[in-house]
Design a protein around this motif. Structure first.
Motif, PDB file in Angstrom:
ATOM      1  N   ASP A 167       0.840  -1.197   0.000  1.00  0.00           N
ATOM      2  CA  ASP A 167       0.000   0.000   0.000  1.00  0.00           C
ATOM      3  C   ASP A 167       0.873   1.245   0.000  1.00  0.00           C
ATOM      4  O   ASP A 167       2.012   1.215   0.478  1.00  0.00           O
ATOM      5  CB  ASP A 167      -0.869   0.024   1.272  1.00  0.00           C
ATOM      6  CG  ASP A 167      -2.006  -0.985   1.221  1.00  0.00           C
ATOM      7  OD1 ASP A 167      -2.374  -1.404   0.111  1.00  0.00           O
ATOM      8  OD2 ASP A 167      -2.527  -1.329   2.298  1.00  0.00           O
ATOM      9  N   PRO A 168       0.363   2.372  -0.484  1.00  0.00           N
ATOM     10  CA  PRO A 168       1.105   3.628  -0.384  1.00  0.00           C
ATOM     11  C   PRO A 168       1.360   3.954   1.087  1.00  0.00           C
ATOM     12  O   PRO A 168       0.579   3.550   1.956  1.00  0.00           O
ATOM     13  CB  PRO A 168       0.160   4.665  -1.012  1.00  0.00           C
ATOM     14  CG  PRO A 168      -0.800   3.886  -1.835  1.00  0.00           C
ATOM     15  CD  PRO A 168      -0.911   2.549  -1.166  1.00  0.00           C
ATOM     16  N   PRO A 169       2.425   4.689   1.380  1.00  0.00           N
ATOM     17  CA  PRO A 169       2.705   5.047   2.772  1.00  0.00           C
ATOM     18  C   PRO A 169       1.555   5.859   3.373  1.00  0.00           C
ATOM     19  O   PRO A 169       0.854   6.592   2.671  1.00  0.00           O
ATOM     20  CB  PRO A 169       3.966   5.912   2.686  1.00  0.00           C
ATOM     21  CG  PRO A 169       4.546   5.629   1.331  1.00  0.00           C
ATOM     22  CD  PRO A 169       3.411   5.210   0.454  1.00  0.00           C
ATOM     23  N   GLU A 170       1.372   5.704   4.695  1.00  0.00           N
ATOM     24  CA  GLU A 170       0.375   6.493   5.419  1.00  0.00           C
ATOM     25  C   GLU A 170       0.749   7.968   5.352  1.00  0.00           C
ATOM     26  O   GLU A 170       1.929   8.325   5.257  1.00  0.00           O
ATOM     27  CB  GLU A 170       0.301   6.059   6.887  1.00  0.00           C
ATOM     28  CG  GLU A 170      -0.225   4.647   7.074  1.00  0.00           C
ATOM     29  CD  GLU A 170      -1.699   4.507   6.749  1.00  0.00           C
ATOM     30  OE1 GLU A 170      -2.455   5.466   6.947  1.00  0.00           O
ATOM     31  OE2 GLU A 170      -2.082   3.416   6.301  1.00  0.00           O
ATOM     32  N   LEU A 171      -0.242   8.824   5.439  1.00  0.00           N
ATOM     33  CA  LEU A 171       0.012  10.267   5.468  1.00  0.00           C
ATOM     34  C   LEU A 171       0.572  10.654   6.831  1.00  0.00           C
ATOM     35  O   LEU A 171       0.218  10.049   7.843  1.00  0.00           O
ATOM     36  CB  LEU A 171      -1.286  11.036   5.194  1.00  0.00           C
ATOM     37  CG  LEU A 171      -1.901  10.802   3.818  1.00  0.00           C
ATOM     38  CD1 LEU A 171      -3.263  11.481   3.729  1.00  0.00           C
ATOM     39  CD2 LEU A 171      -0.995  11.300   2.725  1.00  0.00           C
ATOM     40  N   PRO A 172       1.451  11.668   6.853  1.00  0.00           N
ATOM     41  CA  PRO A 172       2.044  12.082   8.142  1.00  0.00           C
ATOM     42  C   PRO A 172       1.010  12.685   9.081  1.00  0.00           C
ATOM     43  O   PRO A 172      -0.015  13.131   8.767  1.00  0.00           O
ATOM     44  CB  PRO A 172       3.085  13.115   7.771  1.00  0.00           C
ATOM     45  CG  PRO A 172       2.859  13.464   6.345  1.00  0.00           C
ATOM     46  CD  PRO A 172       1.942  12.434   5.767  1.00  0.00           C
TER      47      PRO A 172
END
Length: 125
Positions: free
Chosen positions: A120-125
């Motif tokens: 999955d794409p990285p989580e948002l900060p």
């Protein structure tokens, strides 16, 4: 209440495995947005070849949402990834009106695009 039988609209949608699926349609009745106040809805998405049940979306499970005259189908990215791959699928979106009538409003022909990304794409900060 005396209304004519609703003729379902035939529409298409593609489910992209691993991606959030949102697909909606705006329905007009006599040139006015349909009023879904107090309505519930369900669609069983079934494999077009085997008739196996792939998933069920409903107003109860958050898979169908109403906004104004728009009806939207929703599957989160993990749900789309979990679907059994299929060549074609069909779903009949049925809406229950507050007075008890059930209308088949849409006949959806689904296609499927397999996921090629394994993370999955990285989580948002």
């Amino acid at each position: 209440m005396s209304n004519d039988t609703v003729v379902p609209a035939k529409v298409t949608a593609t489910i992209y495995a691993g991606a959030t699926f949102r697909r909606g349609w705006l329905r007009k009745v006599d040139s006015v947005d349909d009023d879904y106040t107090g309505c519930t809805a369900v669609v069983e998405i079934r494999d077009g070849t085997t008739n196996d049940l792939l998933t069920t979306l409903s107003t109860d499970n958050g898979g169908i949402n109403f906004e104004g005259g728009r009806l939207e189908l929703y599957i989160d990215h993990t749900g789309a990834s979990a679907l059994t791959p299929f060549t074609s699928a069909i779903g009949h979106v049925e809406v229950r009106r507050p007075w008890g009538d059930v209308e088949r409003q849409y006949e959806v022909s689904f296609s499927y695009s397999a996921q090629k990304t394994e993370v999955d794409p990285p989580e948002l900060p």
